[in-house]
Design an enzyme around this catalytic site. Structure first.
Site, PDB file in Angstrom:
ATOM      1  N   CYS A   1      -3.204   4.648  -5.147  1.00 60.09           N
ATOM      2  CA  CYS A   1      -3.811   5.088  -6.144  1.00 60.09           C
ATOM      3  C   CYS A   1      -5.331   6.134  -5.390  1.00 60.09           C
ATOM      4  O   CYS A   1      -5.164   5.920  -4.098  1.00 60.09           O
ATOM      5  CB  CYS A   1      -4.802   4.126  -6.925  1.00 60.09           C
TER       6      CYS A   1
ATOM      7  N   LYS B   1       3.588   8.991  -3.539  1.00 56.71           N
ATOM      8  CA  LYS B   1       3.491   9.395  -1.828  1.00 56.71           C
ATOM      9  C   LYS B   1       2.833   8.018  -0.741  1.00 56.71           C
ATOM     10  O   LYS B   1       3.571   8.425   0.277  1.00 56.71           O
ATOM     11  CB  LYS B   1       2.756  10.855  -1.436  1.00 56.71           C
TER      12      LYS B   1
HETATM   13  O1  M6R Z   1       4.035   7.788   5.639  1.00 57.28           O
HETATM   14  P1  M6R Z   1       4.480   6.645   5.740  1.00 57.28           P
HETATM   15  O2  M6R Z   1       5.764   8.013   7.278  1.00 57.28           O
HETATM   16  O3  M6R Z   1       3.926   6.038   6.348  1.00 57.28           O
HETATM   17  O4  M6R Z   1       5.559   6.592   4.230  1.00 57.28           O
HETATM   18  C1  M6R Z   1       6.547   5.265   4.698  1.00 57.28           C
HETATM   19  C2  M6R Z   1       7.278   5.377   3.603  1.00 57.28           C
HETATM   20  O5  M6R Z   1       6.697   5.506   2.254  1.00 57.28           O
HETATM   21  C3  M6R Z   1       8.222   6.786   3.140  1.00 57.28           C
HETATM   22  O6  M6R Z   1       8.671   7.284   3.997  1.00 57.28           O
HETATM   23  C4  M6R Z   1       9.148   6.968   0.974  1.00 57.28           C
HETATM   24  O7  M6R Z   1      10.040   6.032   2.198  1.00 57.28           O
HETATM   25  C5  M6R Z   1       9.264   8.389   1.539  1.00 57.28           C
HETATM   26  N1  M6R Z   1       9.045   7.997  -0.160  1.00 57.28           N
HETATM   27  C6  M6R Z   1      10.608   8.155   1.394  1.00 57.28           C
HETATM   28  O8  M6R Z   1      11.074   9.819   1.045  1.00 57.28           O
END
Ligand code: M6R
Length: 560
Positions: free
Chosen positions: A2, A555
């Site tokens: 959020c 995201k």
């Molecule tokens: O911001 P981060 O790299 O820590 O995020 C990790 C995951 O939440 C992120 O890579 C997620 O798996 C993506 N949506 C994949 O495309």
């Protein structure tokens, strides 16, 4: 997850908050809402993206705050959408975070005769506050102590005054020429004087002033942020745009790495734990494949959500956390544990000013450029590039690469990829099996995540040799199996491919659809993932899904 955003000033506060929330929407887009002050707080709410909120109101308020939601407590509906209002209409508030003792508090409030319209922990906060007695300042101090969990709050009082406070969840306030801005995310704030709140701070914002309450000491610092309003240019969606930005991102990352003394970071360490979530974890798996081959070093790879630091960390042990956003709660939790044990952290991130960048001892910044689509693409490639770079340095080799040629080859390669027939074949499938060996298996974990994430297809990545140990039972004449072999040994998967074909299944070799021989084996993972990214993108379009905003996701995952 959020995002929360507020404004008090001379501009139309409703519009300011709408604009601010649009910069935070990557944090969640299940629903959104805005409270604005016009002879009392009025509330607008909508399900889905911000486009569904009224784009204006029939007044020009000077005070407003809002929320864009990724549902954690309570399903996606209007009642659960923020802002939440107290039973007696005294307070309105928006909340980021999770209150662990909400159920206990709620039970107590229900016994006192308070009724609830939503299933959120946020409504519990606002009603608890309304039930506390004393001066507002004291009530807010009591509230802080009674809540167990994480929160950042913007609270509107019936007079129009606003109060803000936070615990384990970021919140920032910015003084600009045209007013006071509040946001859960620094990067959404424009130029001005910034203060990032500490836990336990309590701040009141009136039409004319910012007032530090209780023992709060506000220390505004100059903040210059040219907010980039991103545009799609010639692309239909950010995911596609970002896939095509991969070469530029790698070039910038390379130029950045050349200016850093990366070797120095590793001088005192020979044991590494690579940690991440989702795509970032998959890039750690690729990193592990490279680093494990260097005799002097011990390497293991862990999911942040499954990693606990339970004992003293040796001085030669470096934790390498990979996080595109630098805001992922599972990673932050691990980072805090590592710091509690005096361990050292190297963070590989795309966001230089993120929460984790403040915690880490060393940083390597991928210069992939802002990634807006929920599905990570260009940042994954930049992370893999960083691991290749590090492994070369640890091998005591100079990282020699003709970067211009590399980038040109990559650009040409991406432009030539044609996944049309594959997409047509796969769009009707409801399950898929991906097979590969060694480093390719790690790549397929990422490929599979992309297909699940935006195409909603059950996809199983398999180590090819494992198929005959059970999963071959799924293969029949309707099965399509996708294989990947980035090695120069062309016959590597022949046996398993024959096993599939003998059962009537079809095997599509991605490495036969593209030409990986143009690049040395070391860099092939970067090239090999791109057809999968494009494939998942086009399948999503064919199925009528928005690849930039897949269902149930956001995201940055800022909750554990
Ligand atoms: O911001 P981060 O790299 O820590 O995020 C990790 C995951 O939440 C992120 O890579 C997620 O798996 C993506 N949506 C994949 O495309």
């Amino acid at each position: 997850m959020c995002g929360i955003y507020g404004y008090v000033g001379k501009n139309d506060a409703y519009q300011e908050v709408l604009k601010g929330l649009s910069r935070l929407q990557y944090r969640g887009y299940d629903s959104s809402g805005i409270a604005y002050f016009n002879d009392g707080f009025k509330i607008k709410k909508a399900i889905g993206t911000l486009d569904n909120l009224p784009q204006s109101v029939n007044c020009t308020p000077n005070i407003a705050f809002g929320h864009t939601r990724w549902a954690t407590n309570g399903e996606v509906n209007i009642d659960n959408t923020h802002p939440h209002i107290s039973y007696n209409k005294e307070f309105v508030l928006v909340h980021n975070g999770i209150i662990k003792n909400a159920d206990i508090i709620k039970e107590d409030l229900i016994k006192k005769g308070i009724s609830f319209y939503s299933h959120t922990d946020t409504e519990v906060i606002v009603n608890l506050l309304a039930c506390l007695s004393g001066k507002i300042e004291n009530r807010l101090e009591k509230l802080y102590k009674l809540l167990d969990g994480s929160f950042s709050l913007i609270i509107g009082y019936k007079s129009g005054d606003i109060y803000i406070m936070k615990k384990f969840s970021p919140l920032n306030i910015l003084k600009a020429d045209d007013g006071i801005y509040i946001s859960s995310d620094v990067s959404s704030l424009k130029d001005g004087f910034l203060y990032s709140l500490n836990d336990n701070d309590l701040i009141m914002i009136t039409k004319n002033d910012v007032i530090a309450l209780a023992n709060t000491k506000i220390d505004f610092k100059m903040h210059v942020n040219k907010i980039k309003e991103f545009s799609l240019g010639r692309f239909k969606n950010y995911m596609l745009k970002e896939i095509f930005e991969t070469p530029k991102g790698i070039e910038k990352t390379y130029n950045y790495l050349q200016k850093q003394n990366v070797r120095k970071i590793f001088k005192h360490f020979n044991e590494f734990t690579l940690i991440g979530c989702g795509t970032a974890y998959h890039s750690c798996l690729i990193g592990e494949e490279y680093l494990i081959k260097i005799p002097k070093y011990k390497v293991k790879c862990c999911l942040a959500s499954n990693y606990r630091v339970l004992k003293k960390i040796k001085r030669n042990h470096l934790h390498i956390i990979v996080s595109q956003s630098g805001e992922t709660a599972d990673c932050i939790k691990v980072a805090e544990q590592i710091k509690n044990f005096n361990g050292k952290i190297l963070l590989i991130t795309n966001e230089e000013t993120s929460t984790m960048a403040q915690i880490a001892d060393y940083k390597i910044i991928t210069r992939a450029g802002k990634e807006l689509a929920v599905a990570s693409t260009k940042t994954y490639c930049a992370q893999v590039f960083v691991f290749i770079y590090i492994s070369q340095l640890l091998l005591n080799k100079k990282f020699t690469i003709n970067i211009k040629k590399f980038i040109n080859d990559l650009e040409e390669y991406i432009n030539k990829i044609n996944v049309k027939s594959l997409v047509n074949k796969l769009k009707e499938k409801d399950k898929l099996i991906l097979i590969g060996k060694d480093i390719d298996y790690a790549l397929l974990l990422e490929a599979s995540l992309k297909i699940r994430e935006i195409d909603y297809i059950y996809t199983i990545p398999m180590y090819s040799g494992e198929l005959k140990h059970g999963t071959l039972s799924l293969i029949d004449k309707d099965s399509v199996i996708i294989s990947l072999n980035t090695s120069s040994d062309k016959s590597k998967l022949d046996v398993v491919k024959n096993e599939i074909k003998s059962r009537g299944g079809e095997v599509i070799a991605i490495d036969e659809m593209v030409d990986l021989s143009i690049i040395s084996e070391r860099f092939r993972p970067i090239f090999a993932i791109i057809p999968f990214q494009l494939m998942s993108y086009y399948i999503a379009l064919k199925k009528g899904f928005n690849p930039d905003m897949p269902r149930n996701l956001a995201k940055s995952v800022t909750v554990e």
